[in-house]
Design a protein around this motif. Structure first.
Motif, PDB file in Angstrom:
ATOM      1  N   ARG A  23       2.458  -4.342   3.541  1.00 43.57           N
ATOM      2  CA  ARG A  23       1.916  -5.399   2.610  1.00 43.57           C
ATOM      3  C   ARG A  23       0.316  -5.542   2.739  1.00 43.57           C
ATOM      4  NH1 ARG A  23       4.593  -8.221  -0.738  1.00 43.57           N
ATOM      5  NH2 ARG A  23       7.071  -8.214  -0.742  1.00 43.57           N
ATOM      6  N   ALA A  24      -0.263  -5.542   1.495  1.00 41.03           N
ATOM      7  CA  ALA A  24      -1.659  -5.593   1.669  1.00 41.03           C
ATOM      8  C   ALA A  24      -2.041  -6.686   2.308  1.00 41.03           C
ATOM      9  CB  ALA A  24      -2.126  -5.756   0.287  1.00 41.03           C
ATOM     10  N   SER A  25      -1.391  -7.828   2.492  1.00 44.27           N
ATOM     11  CA  SER A  25      -1.633  -9.081   3.064  1.00 44.27           C
ATOM     12  C   SER A  25      -1.622  -9.109   4.626  1.00 44.27           C
ATOM     13  CB  SER A  25      -1.034 -10.343   2.702  1.00 44.27           C
ATOM     14  OG  SER A  25       0.504 -10.127   2.851  1.00 44.27           O
ATOM     15  N   THR A  26      -0.718  -8.096   4.996  1.00 39.06           N
ATOM     16  CA  THR A  26      -0.738  -7.896   6.560  1.00 39.06           C
ATOM     17  C   THR A  26      -1.783  -7.027   7.133  1.00 39.06           C
ATOM     18  OG1 THR A  26       0.635  -6.093   6.037  1.00 39.06           O
ATOM     19  CG2 THR A  26       1.597  -8.015   6.333  1.00 39.06           C
ATOM     20  N   VAL A  27      -2.625  -6.307   6.463  1.00 38.84           N
ATOM     21  CA  VAL A  27      -3.677  -5.327   6.925  1.00 38.84           C
ATOM     22  C   VAL A  27      -5.072  -5.825   6.387  1.00 38.84           C
ATOM     23  CG1 VAL A  27      -1.958  -3.545   7.346  1.00 38.84           C
ATOM     24  CG2 VAL A  27      -3.279  -3.609   5.253  1.00 38.84           C
ATOM     25  N   ILE A  28      -5.164  -6.649   5.431  1.00 38.20           N
ATOM     26  CA  ILE A  28      -6.399  -6.937   4.645  1.00 38.20           C
ATOM     27  C   ILE A  28      -6.449  -8.312   4.897  1.00 38.20           C
ATOM     28  CG2 ILE A  28      -7.506  -7.144   2.442  1.00 38.20           C
ATOM     29  CD1 ILE A  28      -6.282  -4.939   1.306  1.00 38.20           C
TER      30      ILE A  28
ATOM     31  N   ILE B  19       0.664  -1.166  -0.023  1.00 41.00           N
ATOM     32  CA  ILE B  19      -0.139  -0.051   0.017  1.00 41.00           C
ATOM     33  C   ILE B  19       0.819   1.335  -0.035  1.00 41.00           C
ATOM     34  CG2 ILE B  19      -1.919   1.336   1.248  1.00 41.00           C
ATOM     35  CD1 ILE B  19      -2.630  -1.282   2.270  1.00 41.00           C
ATOM     36  N   VAL B  20       0.841   1.979  -1.149  1.00 40.44           N
ATOM     37  CA  VAL B  20       1.810   3.088  -0.937  1.00 40.44           C
ATOM     38  C   VAL B  20       0.993   4.412  -1.068  1.00 40.44           C
ATOM     39  CG1 VAL B  20       3.466   1.956  -2.746  1.00 40.44           C
ATOM     40  CG2 VAL B  20       1.534   3.055  -3.849  1.00 40.44           C
ATOM     41  N   THR B  21      -0.180   4.559  -1.116  1.00 38.99           N
ATOM     42  CA  THR B  21      -1.039   5.907  -0.940  1.00 38.99           C
ATOM     43  C   THR B  21      -2.299   5.534  -0.455  1.00 38.99           C
ATOM     44  OG1 THR B  21      -1.697   5.852  -3.400  1.00 38.99           O
ATOM     45  CG2 THR B  21       0.166   7.251  -2.764  1.00 38.99           C
ATOM     46  N   MET B  22      -2.819   6.392   0.640  1.00 37.89           N
ATOM     47  CA  MET B  22      -3.994   6.136   0.898  1.00 37.89           C
ATOM     48  C   MET B  22      -4.704   7.499   1.544  1.00 37.89           C
ATOM     49  SD  MET B  22      -1.896   5.858   3.519  1.00 37.89           S
ATOM     50  CE  MET B  22      -1.151   4.107   3.280  1.00 37.89           C
ATOM     51  N   ASN B  23      -5.717   7.719   1.566  1.00 36.03           N
ATOM     52  CA  ASN B  23      -6.393   8.901   2.395  1.00 36.03           C
ATOM     53  C   ASN B  23      -6.828   8.496   3.593  1.00 36.03           C
ATOM     54  OD1 ASN B  23      -8.892   7.127   2.080  1.00 36.03           O
ATOM     55  ND2 ASN B  23      -9.879   8.583   0.558  1.00 36.03           N
ATOM     56  N   GLU B  24      -7.332   9.388   4.572  1.00 37.88           N
ATOM     57  CA  GLU B  24      -7.404   9.332   5.993  1.00 37.88           C
ATOM     58  C   GLU B  24      -8.447   8.075   6.382  1.00 37.88           C
ATOM     59  OE1 GLU B  24      -8.210  13.051   7.821  1.00 37.88           O
ATOM     60  OE2 GLU B  24      -6.471  14.057   7.250  1.00 37.88           O
ATOM     61  N   GLU B  25      -9.629   8.320   5.449  1.00 40.82           N
ATOM     62  CA  GLU B  25     -10.559   7.240   5.648  1.00 40.82           C
ATOM     63  C   GLU B  25     -10.144   5.776   5.473  1.00 40.82           C
ATOM     64  OE1 GLU B  25     -10.803   9.708   3.708  1.00 40.82           O
ATOM     65  OE2 GLU B  25     -12.520  11.028   4.717  1.00 40.82           O
ATOM     66  N   ALA B  26      -9.183   5.491   4.591  1.00 42.59           N
ATOM     67  CA  ALA B  26      -8.641   4.236   4.448  1.00 42.59           C
ATOM     68  C   ALA B  26      -7.464   3.866   5.587  1.00 42.59           C
ATOM     69  CB  ALA B  26      -7.947   4.238   3.087  1.00 42.59           C
ATOM     70  N   GLU B  27      -6.985   4.903   5.806  1.00 40.66           N
ATOM     71  CA  GLU B  27      -5.679   4.705   6.935  1.00 40.66           C
ATOM     72  C   GLU B  27      -6.555   4.190   8.270  1.00 40.66           C
ATOM     73  OE1 GLU B  27      -1.980   6.837   8.909  1.00 40.66           O
ATOM     74  OE2 GLU B  27      -3.456   7.980   7.551  1.00 40.66           O
ATOM     75  N   PHE B  28      -7.634   4.609   8.713  1.00 37.48           N
ATOM     76  CA  PHE B  28      -8.586   4.509   9.754  1.00 37.48           C
ATOM     77  C   PHE B  28      -8.974   3.261   9.740  1.00 37.48           C
ATOM     78  CE2 PHE B  28     -12.601   4.670  11.877  1.00 37.48           C
ATOM     79  CZ  PHE B  28     -12.185   4.637  13.337  1.00 37.48           C
ATOM     80  N   ILE B  29      -9.793   2.977   8.605  1.00 33.64           N
ATOM     81  CA  ILE B  29     -10.319   1.590   8.646  1.00 33.64           C
ATOM     82  C   ILE B  29      -9.592   0.644   8.475  1.00 33.64           C
ATOM     83  CG2 ILE B  29     -11.757   0.323   6.641  1.00 33.64           C
ATOM     84  CD1 ILE B  29     -13.538   2.683   6.111  1.00 33.64           C
ATOM     85  N   LEU B  30      -7.960   0.653   7.549  1.00 34.78           N
ATOM     86  CA  LEU B  30      -7.184  -0.411   7.647  1.00 34.78           C
ATOM     87  C   LEU B  30      -6.450  -0.423   8.803  1.00 34.78           C
ATOM     88  CD1 LEU B  30      -6.006   0.227   3.986  1.00 34.78           C
ATOM     89  CD2 LEU B  30      -7.547  -1.710   4.925  1.00 34.78           C
ATOM     90  N   ARG B  31      -6.670   0.595   9.944  1.00 30.49           N
ATOM     91  CA  ARG B  31      -5.702   0.599  11.268  1.00 30.49           C
ATOM     92  C   ARG B  31      -4.256   0.399  10.852  1.00 30.49           C
ATOM     93  NH1 ARG B  31     -10.232  -2.758  12.081  1.00 30.49           N
ATOM     94  NH2 ARG B  31     -11.799  -1.767  13.827  1.00 30.49           N
ATOM     95  N   LEU B  32      -3.712   1.387   9.875  1.00 28.50           N
ATOM     96  CA  LEU B  32      -2.342   1.419   9.491  1.00 28.50           C
ATOM     97  C   LEU B  32      -1.475   1.821  10.830  1.00 28.50           C
ATOM     98  CD1 LEU B  32      -2.243   2.505   5.820  1.00 28.50           C
ATOM     99  CD2 LEU B  32      -2.373   0.003   6.882  1.00 28.50           C
ATOM    100  N   ASP B  33      -2.089   2.923  11.560  1.00 29.11           N
ATOM    101  CA  ASP B  33      -1.205   3.636  12.725  1.00 29.11           C
ATOM    102  C   ASP B  33       0.096   4.066  12.109  1.00 29.11           C
ATOM    103  OD1 ASP B  33      -3.382   2.784  14.277  1.00 29.11           O
ATOM    104  OD2 ASP B  33      -2.567   0.857  14.750  1.00 29.11           O
TER     105      ASP B  33
END
Length: 461
Positions: free
Chosen positions: A131-136, A111-125
């Motif tokens: 890697r996508a497989s570590t958060v999805i 995951i190279v770019t995201m907006n704030e809503e996606a960062e909150f939902i994916l809990r990237l912290d």
């Protein structure tokens, strides 16, 4: 390279040129090694070997320089890097403009770019390029992303993702145009599903619960038209019963509508800052006259100081009203109902004050608070005690279910819709709070609620 090329594109181009230079040097070295073997074995002379090596180096250099401005992307397409790799910063700005959660994934499935809503939902912290497989956690979404990367398909794909027991998203996966990154846009289907389920439940519950009063009304009307047609003395009694059944239907419909409204918006957290002391005051004001009429003393006790809370004012007033109304129903003349509330240092302490006060009592948590474990933020608690007959332990797990009434265990026939505690439970779930019951047979019952307090002014809620 053009001067307007982004830093991301330049970095990609430099990496590609480095790999090409390494390949050409390896080729020339291999050719020189072969010439060296031929000279050692006497197949060619030294002069011929040196001349052949110089020719090979010249040809390799000419090919390398002549093709340096073209970067092969795939067997089907070769374009300038600036056209292929957009600026990551520009992509982030575009994603922030989207009203839906969105993020981009590169060919390495990071995951190279995201907006704030996606960062909150994916809990990237704050994690960088995970890697996508570590958060999805959705195999279907990961499969769609991998398929888009491998095939380079331009057609968008839609995948439904179950992210919780009562939460559904639709992920739109696409790889637009010549882009080298895969775009994922998330659409929240939870409100639509909740609304559909609320409508279905409303129809099922309404048709079931309204059948009894409607049958009673129909029976009395038929009696008044038939056998009791001339018995005018009985009409007053029949009409009183019919009025009671009509009032019950009105309360039932009002409670069902209230419950459906709360359920449909339960996933949206409240945002209003309210003073909990004012909420309790507004809720108990109307019950003073009712308590006095029944001969029951209503006592309100509270801690000192402000008690700010992030809450929906009308819903929290309904919680207090339902609990006080319930306590008054089961209180005998001469008894008292105690409503106490206050501030606690954390959710655990609030739970103890709301639902674990009496010794040797039967207790049960009807709704655990959904706050993150380990957090020590302040919390608001409220407890409503009566001096009624108490509730047998076997009834406790079912308190809060729709239409469930434990009237028989609490000493007599008490009229009600059976939705009061269900409404309290759903409102507390909406506020990420907790709900519990504590009872002692022959002495009384206490219901308690607790929820996070608002943070101090100047801090983010």
């Amino acid at each position: 390279m053009s001067e307007g090329m982004s830093a991301d594109a330049k970095q990609s181009a430099r990496s590609a040129l480095s790999r090409r230079a390494r390949d050409f040097i390896t080729l020339v070295c291999c050719f020189g090694f072969i010439l060296l073997l031929m000279w050692i074995t006497g197949a060619i002379g030294l002069i011929e070997a040196i001349a052949a090596l110089l020719v090979a180096m010249s040809v390799a250099t000419a090919i390398f320089v002549g093709t340096a401005t073209i970067l092969p992307i795939s067997p089907r397409l070769s374009v300038e890097p600036a056209l292929v790799q957009p600026n990551i910063q520009e992509s982030a700005i575009l994603l922030d403009a989207l009203p839906l959660p969105a993020f981009e994934i590169d060919d390495e499935q990071r995951i190279v770019t995201m907006n704030e809503e996606a960062e909150f939902i994916l809990r990237l912290d704050g994690r960088v390029n995970p890697r996508a497989s570590t958060v999805i956690r959705s195999p279907g979404l990961l499969s769609a992303i991998e398929n888009a990367i491998q095939t380079g398909t331009v057609e968008p794909m839609a995948v439904e993702v179950e992210s919780g027991p009562d939460e559904t998203w639709r992920a739109h996966v696409s790889r637009p145009g010549r882009a080298r990154r895969t775009l994922v846009v998330l659409e929240d289907l939870t409100p639509v599903r909740r609304a559909a389920r609320a409508r279905s439940d409303f129809l099922a519950n309404a048709s079931h619960e309204l059948r009894t009063p409607l049958t009673a009304l129909s029976g009395f009307i038929e009696t008044m038209r038939g056998p009791a047609k001339d018995d005018k003395d009985s009409w007053d009694r029949f009409l009183a019963i019919m009025a009671g059944e009509t009032e019950r239907m009105s309360r039932l419909i009002a409670d069902l509508l209230s419950l459906s409204r709360i359920e449909s918006s339960e996933h949206v957290s409240p945002r209003e800052r309210e003073e909990f002391r004012d909420i309790v005051s507004d809720a108990t004001h109307a019950f003073s006259a009712i308590a006095a009429e029944k001969g029951v003393r209503l006592v309100v006790q509270s801690d000192d100081g402000p008690m700010p809370v992030i809450a929906h004012r009308d819903e929290m007033i309904q919680v207090a009203e339902n609990l006080v109304s319930n306590a008054l129903k089961y209180s005998k003349e001469g008894g008292q109902v105690i409503l106490s509330f206050g501030m606690a240092s954390g959710m655990a302490e609030a739970r103890l004050k709301a639902g674990q006060t009496w010794a040797s009592s039967e207790r049960m948590t009807l709704l655990p608070a959904s706050s993150r474990p380990g957090t020590q933020e302040r919390a608001i608690w409220m407890r409503v005690e009566d001096q009624g007959p108490g509730i047998e332990r076997e009834h406790l797990p079912r308190l809060g279910e729709r239409f469930y009434r434990a009237d028989q265990s609490r000493g007599g026939k008490i009229t009600g819709t059976g939705l009061g505690l269900a409404i309290v439970k759903h409102i507390m779930a909406h506020h990420r709070g907790g709900f519990s019951v504590e009872t002692r047979i022959g002495e009384g019952t206490a219901f308690g609620v607790w929820l996070p307090a608002a943070r101090e002014e100047g801090l983010s809620d």
